[in-house]
Each structure stands twice: as C-alpha cells, then as structure tokens.
Scaffold this active site. Structure first.
Site, PDB file in Angstrom:
ATOM      1  N   ASN A 272      40.994  44.408  31.687  1.00  0.00           N
ATOM      2  CA  ASN A 272      39.693  44.279  32.334  1.00  0.00           C
ATOM      3  C   ASN A 272      39.785  44.964  33.693  1.00  0.00           C
ATOM      4  OD1 ASN A 272      37.310  43.508  33.538  1.00  0.00           O
ATOM      5  ND2 ASN A 272      37.776  41.312  33.569  1.00  0.00           N
TER       6      ASN A 272
ATOM      7  N   GLU B  35      41.583  31.846  30.567  1.00  0.00           N
ATOM      8  CA  GLU B  35      41.913  32.363  31.887  1.00  0.00           C
ATOM      9  C   GLU B  35      41.701  31.265  32.927  1.00  0.00           C
ATOM     10  OE1 GLU B  35      41.611  36.905  32.057  1.00  0.00           O
ATOM     11  OE2 GLU B  35      39.572  36.189  32.348  1.00  0.00           O
TER      12      GLU B  35
ATOM     13  N   HIS C 100      33.183  35.828  31.465  1.00  0.00           N
ATOM     14  CA  HIS C 100      34.338  35.919  32.371  1.00  0.00           C
ATOM     15  C   HIS C 100      34.092  34.991  33.571  1.00  0.00           C
ATOM     16  CE1 HIS C 100      37.151  37.459  35.348  1.00  0.00           C
ATOM     17  NE2 HIS C 100      37.853  37.889  34.316  1.00  0.00           N
TER      18      HIS C 100
ATOM     19  N   GLY D  89      44.014  36.827  39.707  1.00  0.00           N
ATOM     20  CA  GLY D  89      44.100  37.611  40.930  1.00  0.00           C
ATOM     21  C   GLY D  89      44.890  36.935  42.038  1.00  0.00           C
TER      22      GLY D  89
ATOM     23  N   SER E 207      46.957  36.841  36.199  1.00  0.00           N
ATOM     24  CA  SER E 207      48.197  37.354  36.791  1.00  0.00           C
ATOM     25  C   SER E 207      49.260  37.701  35.747  1.00  0.00           C
ATOM     26  CB  SER E 207      48.744  36.372  37.828  1.00  0.00           C
ATOM     27  OG  SER E 207      47.810  36.205  38.886  1.00  0.00           O
TER      28      SER E 207
ATOM     29  N   LYS F 130      37.486  45.387  35.794  1.00  0.00           N
ATOM     30  CA  LYS F 130      36.554  44.799  36.771  1.00  0.00           C
ATOM     31  C   LYS F 130      35.788  45.933  37.494  1.00  0.00           C
ATOM     32  CE  LYS F 130      39.453  40.737  36.830  1.00  0.00           C
ATOM     33  NZ  LYS F 130      39.972  39.567  37.542  1.00  0.00           N
TER      34      LYS F 130
ATOM     35  N   GLU G 175      34.435  35.331  36.629  1.00  0.00           N
ATOM     36  CA  GLU G 175      33.729  35.928  37.767  1.00  0.00           C
ATOM     37  C   GLU G 175      32.226  35.988  37.488  1.00  0.00           C
ATOM     38  OE1 GLU G 175      36.237  39.402  38.003  1.00  0.00           O
ATOM     39  OE2 GLU G 175      37.884  38.060  38.544  1.00  0.00           O
TER      40      GLU G 175
HETATM   41  P1  13P Z   1      44.433  39.333  36.990  1.00  0.00           P
HETATM   42  O1  13P Z   1      45.330  39.804  35.895  1.00  0.00           O
HETATM   43  O2  13P Z   1      44.215  40.352  38.069  1.00  0.00           O
HETATM   44  O3  13P Z   1      44.827  37.985  37.508  1.00  0.00           O
HETATM   45  O4  13P Z   1      42.958  39.137  36.338  1.00  0.00           O
HETATM   46  C1  13P Z   1      42.847  38.414  35.164  1.00  0.00           C
HETATM   47  C2  13P Z   1      41.457  38.562  34.656  1.00  0.00           C
HETATM   48  O5  13P Z   1      40.509  38.033  35.218  1.00  0.00           O
HETATM   49  C3  13P Z   1      41.241  39.399  33.468  1.00  0.00           C
HETATM   50  O6  13P Z   1      39.948  39.250  32.976  1.00  0.00           O
END
Ligand code: 13P
Length: 252
Positions: A10, A168, A96, A174, A213, A12, A98
């Site tokens: 992803n 997740e 997701h 992150g 992560s 983002k 976010e």
């Molecule tokens: P990270 O791998 O940067 O923690 O992000 C995970 C994520 O949100 C994938 O959709």
C-alpha cells in the site's frame, strides 16, 4: 490445500505517476522470478494508469486504495470501482484504518465499498484492526468482530470466500512497533474462527494478511504463523528491494 501467500504493498499518498512508474519498473525486475506468491501494489489512484501499464503481463496485480460506493454521479473528487476496473485493476482496499480514522469510513460505508468492489469486478481487501486504547481496554475481539460483521454484511458465502482480510492493528501502522508473531496469530485465529459461521470452505479459503510495520527483518516470522497468509505492507513497500525481500520471505 494450502492457501497461496498474498503480499500487497500500500503506497498510500506516495509516488506520483513518474515516481510510481520508476518503482513499478524496479519491482518488475526484482520480482521477475516470483511464481509462488500473489503480489499486488496499490499506488495512489492518479498513478494507477502508469503502474498498470508498466506491470502488464508481469503477474504483479494492481490494487486501488479506495473506491466510492456509487457507479457515477455528483460526488466531486471521487472515483468508482467501475472506473478503476477499466484500468485492469484487480483489487480494492476497503476500510483501511486511515480511511476509517481520517475520512469517516464507518462499517456501513466500508460494507457499501466491499459490495461496490464486487459489482465492479474487483476483489475487496477488507482491513480491520483495533487501536491501542481498544487493545488496552480488552476490546480487540469485539472491535474485530464488529468490523467483520459490518464489513461483510449481506454477502454470499462465495463472495466472502473471495475477500482478502487484512488485520492491521492501528498501533502497529507506521510506528515501527509490529505486533509479535504470537499477538498477530492470536487475532488471525480469532478471525478464522469467526469465519466458521459460513460453510466450511470459507474459513479454509480466505486469506488473512497481517499489516503494521512489516519489514524484511520481521516478515518471515510473521508469515510462518499458521493463520497469517500474507502481508499488507506500507513503508517497506516503497522500496523495491525491501518489498521483494518480504515477498521472498513468504515462500520460506
Ligand atoms: P506500515 O507498513 O508503514 O506500518 O503500514 C501498514 C499499512 O497501513 C498498510 O496498509
């Protein structure tokens, strides 16, 4: 039969069309030998045409990060599944964390997006996960259960079997603070058990990715867990070498 591992990146809001094309080119070469793992990348929607063109006939699939539930209409700034599908996209992330935290995606909206993905011929990747506060409050299973039952509401068993789930934990996204393999496995097993309300083949078929992560250094341990069938990778997916290392870890 064992579930085929599925690693998705992803991106983002990173990589505009030019940089996305460059990363796709690097991935094409880094993953040229891969036949054992399903792989997809989710660029920003504006970069999808460049990435889809670059990855044609490579076996690396393209995913959308989001979609609007409606086919078309007065929804300024939005993109429908049908539009995304025209670009040869295979998957769509739905819900997701976010999107849930920053853009108001409720379980009802996420459910509409899951259904819209199927309507458009896209396979949904439904993301679920608890916040740290919810984990500390002992609410992990209640939160996941609500996100699953809300997100999958009204689907036929065959559709649920075609969904990818991504666990997740919000506190691991992150932050560099990944769930331990045991912590992740515990929730993945809970999710697999929850799928037991459908005919048997569903729980056996559905792939459950872990996200939060995931890095080359921790991927193998996570992916070795019996109910972890892949990964949804954020930061480490922005570099072809580290993403390829995670894909390689899925075959170990
Ligand atoms: P990270 O791998 O940067 O923690 O992000 C995970 C994520 O949100 C994938 O959709």
């Amino acid at each position: 039969m064992a579930r085929r591992p599925f690693i998705a990146g992803n991106w983002k809001m990173n990589k505009g069309p030019n940089e996305a094309d460059e990363l796709a080119r690097e991935l094409k070469s880094a993953l040229a030998g891969n036949t054992a793992v399903d792989v997809a990348v989710a660029p920003p929607s504006i970069s999808i045409p460049a990435v889809a063109a670059r990855l044609q006939h490579t076996g690396i699939q393209v995913a959308a990060q989001d979609l609007h539930p409606q086919v078309s209409g007065a929804f300024t700034g939005q993109i429908s599944g049908e539009m995304i599908r025209q670009l040869g996209v295979a998957y769509a992330l739905c819900g997701h964390s976010e999107r849930r935290a920053l853009f108001g995606d409720t379980d009802v909206i996420v459910n509409a997006k899951v259904k819209a993905a199927f309507r458009a011929g896209l396979l949904p990747v439904l993301c679920v996960g608890e916040t740290l506060e919810q984990r500390d409050g002992g609410q992990v299973e209640a939160v996941i259960e609500a996100q699953l039952s809300g997100g999958l509401e009204g689907l036929e068993a065959d559709q649920v079997a075609a969904v990818t789930l991504a666990y997740e934990p919000v506190w691991a996204i992150g932050t560099g603070r990944t769930a331990s393999p045991a912590q992740a496995q515990e929730v993945h097993a809970f999710i697999r058990g929850w799928l037991g309300r459908y005919p048997d083949y569903v729980a056996r078929t559905v792939r459950i990715q872990y996200g939060g992560s995931v890095k080359p250094g921790n991927a193998a341990e996570l992916l070795a867990q019996p109910d972890i069938d892949g990964a949804l990778v954020g930061g480490a997916a922005l570099n072809a070498e580290s993403f390829a290392a995670i894909v390689a870890a899925a075959t170990a």
